[in-house]
Design a protein around this motif. Structure first.
Motif, PDB file in Angstrom:
ATOM      1  N   ASP A 147       0.853  -1.176   0.000  1.00 11.17           N
ATOM      2  CA  ASP A 147       0.000   0.000   0.000  1.00 11.17           C
ATOM      3  C   ASP A 147       0.896   1.235   0.000  1.00 11.17           C
ATOM      4  OD1 ASP A 147       0.991  -0.126   2.534  1.00 11.17           O
ATOM      5  OD2 ASP A 147      -0.849   0.481   3.537  1.00 11.17           O
ATOM      6  N   LYS A 148       0.294   2.408  -0.045  1.00 17.31           N
ATOM      7  CA  LYS A 148       1.078   3.635  -0.105  1.00 17.31           C
ATOM      8  C   LYS A 148       1.207   4.245   1.284  1.00 17.31           C
ATOM      9  CE  LYS A 148       1.282   6.200  -3.650  1.00 17.31           C
ATOM     10  NZ  LYS A 148       1.103   7.177  -4.749  1.00 17.31           N
ATOM     11  N   ARG A 149       2.417   4.689   1.593  1.00 17.82           N
ATOM     12  CA  ARG A 149       2.694   5.345   2.867  1.00 17.82           C
ATOM     13  C   ARG A 149       3.345   6.703   2.602  1.00 17.82           C
ATOM     14  NH1 ARG A 149       2.798   0.865   6.655  1.00 17.82           N
ATOM     15  NH2 ARG A 149       1.177  -0.481   5.794  1.00 17.82           N
ATOM     16  N   ASN A 150       3.340   7.553   3.625  1.00 20.66           N
ATOM     17  CA  ASN A 150       3.910   8.891   3.522  1.00 20.66           C
ATOM     18  C   ASN A 150       5.386   8.873   3.933  1.00 20.66           C
ATOM     19  OD1 ASN A 150       4.633  11.605   3.811  1.00 20.66           O
ATOM     20  ND2 ASN A 150       2.589  12.207   4.447  1.00 20.66           N
ATOM     21  N   PRO A 151       6.315   9.167   3.004  1.00 17.07           N
ATOM     22  CA  PRO A 151       7.745   9.121   3.354  1.00 17.07           C
ATOM     23  C   PRO A 151       8.144  10.126   4.428  1.00 17.07           C
ATOM     24  CG  PRO A 151       7.421  10.046   1.156  1.00 17.07           C
ATOM     25  CD  PRO A 151       6.109   9.491   1.587  1.00 17.07           C
ATOM     26  N   LEU A 152       7.446  11.266   4.504  1.00 15.53           N
ATOM     27  CA  LEU A 152       7.771  12.264   5.534  1.00 15.53           C
ATOM     28  C   LEU A 152       7.399  11.761   6.923  1.00 15.53           C
ATOM     29  CD1 LEU A 152       6.743  15.602   3.788  1.00 15.53           C
ATOM     30  CD2 LEU A 152       9.015  14.567   3.999  1.00 15.53           C
ATOM     31  N   LEU A 153       6.310  10.979   7.018  1.00 14.62           N
ATOM     32  CA  LEU A 153       5.949  10.374   8.296  1.00 14.62           C
ATOM     33  C   LEU A 153       7.000   9.350   8.717  1.00 14.62           C
ATOM     34  CD1 LEU A 153       2.076   9.832   8.134  1.00 14.62           C
ATOM     35  CD2 LEU A 153       3.352  11.377   9.631  1.00 14.62           C
ATOM     36  N   ALA A 154       7.521   8.597   7.748  1.00 15.84           N
ATOM     37  CA  ALA A 154       8.572   7.629   8.050  1.00 15.84           C
ATOM     38  C   ALA A 154       9.810   8.326   8.603  1.00 15.84           C
ATOM     39  CB  ALA A 154       8.922   6.820   6.801  1.00 15.84           C
ATOM     40  N   VAL A 155      10.159   9.471   8.011  1.00  9.71           N
ATOM     41  CA  VAL A 155      11.301  10.254   8.486  1.00  9.71           C
ATOM     42  C   VAL A 155      11.040  10.787   9.893  1.00  9.71           C
ATOM     43  CG1 VAL A 155      12.595  12.399   8.128  1.00  9.71           C
ATOM     44  CG2 VAL A 155      12.131  10.880   6.201  1.00  9.71           C
ATOM     45  N   MET A 156       9.846  11.312  10.117  1.00  9.34           N
ATOM     46  CA  MET A 156       9.502  11.883  11.420  1.00  9.34           C
ATOM     47  C   MET A 156       9.630  10.848  12.534  1.00  9.34           C
ATOM     48  SD  MET A 156       5.846  13.398  12.751  1.00  9.34           S
ATOM     49  CE  MET A 156       5.203  11.723  12.929  1.00  9.34           C
ATOM     50  N   TRP A 157       9.065   9.652  12.320  1.00 11.94           N
ATOM     51  CA  TRP A 157       9.132   8.619  13.355  1.00 11.94           C
ATOM     52  C   TRP A 157      10.562   8.121  13.567  1.00 11.94           C
ATOM     53  CZ3 TRP A 157       5.631   8.513  16.726  1.00 11.94           C
ATOM     54  CH2 TRP A 157       4.301   8.751  16.415  1.00 11.94           C
ATOM     55  N   SER A 158      11.351   8.082  12.492  1.00 10.59           N
ATOM     56  CA  SER A 158      12.749   7.660  12.623  1.00 10.59           C
ATOM     57  C   SER A 158      13.560   8.665  13.421  1.00 10.59           C
ATOM     58  CB  SER A 158      13.377   7.466  11.240  1.00 10.59           C
ATOM     59  OG  SER A 158      12.770   6.400  10.552  1.00 10.59           O
ATOM     60  N   LEU A 159      13.244   9.945  13.275  1.00 14.45           N
ATOM     61  CA  LEU A 159      13.958  10.963  14.039  1.00 14.45           C
ATOM     62  C   LEU A 159      13.573  10.936  15.515  1.00 14.45           C
ATOM     63  CD1 LEU A 159      13.824  13.979  11.535  1.00 14.45           C
ATOM     64  CD2 LEU A 159      15.804  12.575  12.128  1.00 14.45           C
ATOM     65  N   PHE A 160      12.331  10.552  15.816  1.00  8.52           N
ATOM     66  CA  PHE A 160      11.931  10.391  17.214  1.00  8.52           C
ATOM     67  C   PHE A 160      12.682   9.220  17.853  1.00  8.52           C
ATOM     68  CE2 PHE A 160       7.558  12.489  16.469  1.00  8.52           C
ATOM     69  CZ  PHE A 160       8.066  13.714  16.861  1.00  8.52           C
ATOM     70  N   ILE A 161      12.502   8.055  17.279  1.00 11.13           N
ATOM     71  CA  ILE A 161      13.173   6.849  17.752  1.00 11.13           C
ATOM     72  C   ILE A 161      13.557   6.009  16.536  1.00 11.13           C
ATOM     73  CG2 ILE A 161      12.940   4.664  19.016  1.00 11.13           C
ATOM     74  CD1 ILE A 161      13.111   6.949  20.908  1.00 11.13           C
TER      75      ILE A 161
END
Length: 262
Positions: A143-157
């Protein structure tokens, strides 16, 4: 008599969806992959989904780096204390470090070039692959996901971005080592002391030989989640386009190239 049977229905598949994640072939820049191997051995191979090789090189890097005191030596050299930088190095471990470090860079570059060729062949073959997997532990599907959300969560943890796009193997590995690096570097303790205004003690409790692992881990987790989100989105669109064309498009439909519609 050879009892081996090849159960593949195609010579090359460009993707595989399992409960542990989506693995796919796509074009990669071999210089970027080699750079990640230079930044931290194992990262280049993990970007290629060569997990066992990547995990082995990553663990080797941590063990040999800590025992050779390489990070501690780097800290002293950054401070201009060259004599101390030389003194803390353990050459018994350092001499073993260099050949494997160079191998990791070379092998990730070589493997990227080979996998790019395999990808081009698999694209030409354009064979079907599974796009949905369900098991007792997990469900995974394209399915399609938002790459910016992936970056945001990676920067958190680091690792959360991989969980978001269902790269379970990488997510677990990154999260486990994040905990290890946090614990041995005393980073959380240092942040707490800094918040309450005890700057001197916050600096003294830090263990730089473990702390220097953290930037590479954060950078890799962010880059890996971003790139794989984009590539998974492309794979989803290609698979959906192929499905619609084969099942819903009229057999007589043609796109005439080079002709203008009147």
């Amino acid at each position: 008599m050879n009892n081996y049977t090849n159960e593949n229905t195609a010579r090359r598949y460009k993707a595989h969806v399992s409960i542990f994640g989506t693995t796919q072939l796509h074009l990669r820049n071999p210089y970027i992959i080699a750079w990640w191997s230079a930044a931290f051995p194992g990262f280049g191979h993990m970007l290629l989904s060569k997990y066992l090789r990547g995990y082995a090189l990553f663990i080797w890097e941590v063990i040999v780096n800590v025992n050779s005191h390489l990070n501690s030596s780097m800290v002293y050299s950054f401070q201009g204390n060259i004599d101390m930088a030389k003194e803390v190095l353990d050459t018994r471990w350092l001499l073993m470090y260099i050949p494997v470090y160079i191998f990791g860079i070379w092998d990730s570059y070589r493997t990227t070039v080979d996998m790019n060729r395999v990808y081009l062949l698999s694209e030409r073959e354009d064979h079907h692959f599974n796009s949905y997997a369900i098991g007792a532990l997990e469900i995974n599907y394209l399915d399609k996901r938002n790459p910016l959300l992936a970056v945001m969560w990676s920067l958190f943890i680091p690792g959360l971005g991989q969980l978001y796009i269902h790269r379970i193997m990488t997510a677990i590995f990154v999260i486990v080592w994040l905990v290890v690096f946090h614990y041995y570097s005393h980073l959380a303790e240092s942040i707490f002391l800094l918040i309450i205004g005890n700057v001197k003690e916050a600096t003294s409790v830090l263990k730089p030989e473990w702390l220097l692992f953290m930037p590479s881990l954060y950078g890799f987790a962010t880059y890996d989640s971003y790139v794989n989100t984009i590539e998974n989105n492309k794979l989803f669109e290609k698979e959906l386009r192929k499905h619609l064309a084969e099942n819903y498009q009229s057999e007589g439909f043609q796109i005439l190239k080079g002709q203008k519609v009147k």
